[in-house]
Design a protein around this motif. Structure first.
Motif, PDB file in Angstrom:
ATOM      1  N   ARG A   2       0.847  -1.191   0.000  1.00 16.39           N
ATOM      2  CA  ARG A   2       0.000   0.000   0.000  1.00 16.39           C
ATOM      3  C   ARG A   2       0.882   1.241   0.000  1.00 16.39           C
ATOM      4  O   ARG A   2       1.782   1.378   0.829  1.00 16.39           O
ATOM      5  CB  ARG A   2      -0.896   0.013   1.238  1.00 16.39           C
ATOM      6  N   ASP A  67      -2.418   5.135  -2.267  1.00 13.60           N
ATOM      7  CA  ASP A  67      -3.594   4.452  -1.731  1.00 13.60           C
ATOM      8  C   ASP A  67      -4.235   5.186  -0.566  1.00 13.60           C
ATOM      9  O   ASP A  67      -5.441   5.072  -0.344  1.00 13.60           O
ATOM     10  CB  ASP A  67      -3.205   3.040  -1.269  1.00 13.60           C
ATOM     11  N   VAL A  68      -3.442   5.939   0.188  1.00 10.26           N
ATOM     12  CA  VAL A  68      -3.979   6.657   1.343  1.00 10.26           C
ATOM     13  C   VAL A  68      -3.037   7.815   1.685  1.00 10.26           C
ATOM     14  O   VAL A  68      -1.826   7.722   1.494  1.00 10.26           O
ATOM     15  CB  VAL A  68      -4.154   5.703   2.555  1.00 10.26           C
ATOM     16  N   PRO A  94      -8.485   7.866   0.410  1.00 12.64           N
ATOM     17  CA  PRO A  94      -8.798   8.084   1.833  1.00 12.64           C
ATOM     18  C   PRO A  94      -7.772   9.004   2.493  1.00 12.64           C
ATOM     19  O   PRO A  94      -6.589   8.971   2.159  1.00 12.64           O
ATOM     20  CB  PRO A  94      -8.729   6.677   2.436  1.00 12.64           C
ATOM     21  N   TRP A 240      -4.873   2.315  12.316  1.00 13.78           N
ATOM     22  CA  TRP A 240      -5.926   2.684  11.357  1.00 13.78           C
ATOM     23  C   TRP A 240      -5.565   2.207   9.963  1.00 13.78           C
ATOM     24  O   TRP A 240      -6.411   1.660   9.236  1.00 13.78           O
ATOM     25  CB  TRP A 240      -6.139   4.181  11.408  1.00 13.78           C
ATOM     26  N   LEU A 241      -4.344   2.407   9.559  1.00 16.80           N
ATOM     27  CA  LEU A 241      -3.897   2.003   8.225  1.00 16.80           C
ATOM     28  C   LEU A 241      -3.919   0.494   8.073  1.00 16.80           C
ATOM     29  O   LEU A 241      -4.323  -0.031   7.022  1.00 16.80           O
ATOM     30  CB  LEU A 241      -2.494   2.536   7.969  1.00 16.80           C
ATOM     31  N   ARG A 244      -7.411  -0.923   7.489  1.00 16.52           N
ATOM     32  CA  ARG A 244      -7.970  -0.726   6.164  1.00 16.52           C
ATOM     33  C   ARG A 244      -7.460  -1.765   5.194  1.00 16.52           C
ATOM     34  O   ARG A 244      -7.927  -1.843   4.063  1.00 16.52           O
ATOM     35  CB  ARG A 244      -7.622   0.681   5.656  1.00 16.52           C
TER      36      ARG A 244
END
Length: 244
Positions: A2, A67-68, A94, A240-241, A244
């Motif tokens: 990611r 990706d984020v 996100p 949090w990552l 996901r």
């Protein structure tokens, strides 16, 4: 893997980059504004300089297949945070906000709040005669009209205009309580001016002001972009990552 873009420049951003670089599931790039000379570089890849506003950042996110995004910028980096929110929404990526908690007054504190730098400059002459300005090199201009002999501390030479009678001290935290005590005494400071940046690196000045019974003029934080998931530590951001 990611791809994570960390909008950095804070201790929390560096900590998060190190955590991500040690996790094989992530590839991390930290973006630095490039305004601080000799910055402390984080782990992973580093990108320095602006993106060209929200539109430029959105294009970069698409090109790099990010990706984020984690916005771990300074709590007062209002324009960057606003652009990040718009760019992430435009690119369909996100966005997580990583914000260290602000400071809270304790017993014996003499705090005075201000909603903006301009409001703080207007209140300052009524609180003391020898202020210590710790608001950052780019925000001293708000105090240019203050008719008082000031001491200002900055990592790098501040941007003009400055108060007419301003002594600039170039230094970088973290600072110690003993050092802050000595500084207040040596320069005969009778009022401290700061922004509610939070964190331990510069908090000793608040303890030193409390011990000396000095008034503290604190500029409150701007409101973050609405609706964003927010965490207060790098470890919580990593959790949090991973979730996901």
């Amino acid at each position: 893997m990611r791809r994570v873009l960390v909008l950095g420049g804070t201790a929390e951003a560096r900590e998060l980059a190190e955590l991500l670089a040690g996790d094989g599931r992530f590839g991390v790039t930290t973006s630095l504004a490039g305004r601080t000379p000799e910055p402390r570089l984080p782990a992973g890849q580093v990108r320095t300089g602006g993106f060209g506003g929200a539109e430029g950042l959105a294009g970069w996110l698409r090109e790099q297949r990010v990706d984020v995004v984690v916005d771990a910028t300074h709590p007062f980096a209002e324009a960057i945070s606003r652009n990040a929110a718009l760019a992430a929404r435009t690119a369909g990526v996100p966005l997580l906000a990583l914000r260290r908690p602000g400071w809270s007054p304790g017993e014996g504190d003499r705090w005075h709040g201000a909603e903006s730098l301009a409001a703080a400059a207007a209140l300052l002459p009524g609180l003391g005669h020898r202020p210590f300005l710790t608001v950052g090199r780019g925000d001293l201009a708000a105090f240019a009209g203050v008719p008082l002999p000031c001491l200002a501390r900055s990592i790098a030479p501040p941007l003009p205009p400055l108060p007419a009678h301003c002594q600039v001290l170039l230094d970088r935290g973290p600072f110690t309580l003993e050092g802050e005590r000595d500084l207040l005494r040596e320069h005969r400071i009778d009022v401290l001016v700061t922004k509610d940046s939070g964190g331990p690196a510069t908090a000793p000045k608040l303890a030193a002001a409390r011990e000396a019974a000095l008034p503290v003029l604190i500029v409150r934080r701007p409101a973050p972009p609405p609706g964003l998931p927010t965490v207060t530590t790098a470890s919580a951001a990593l959790h949090w990552l991973r979730a996901r």
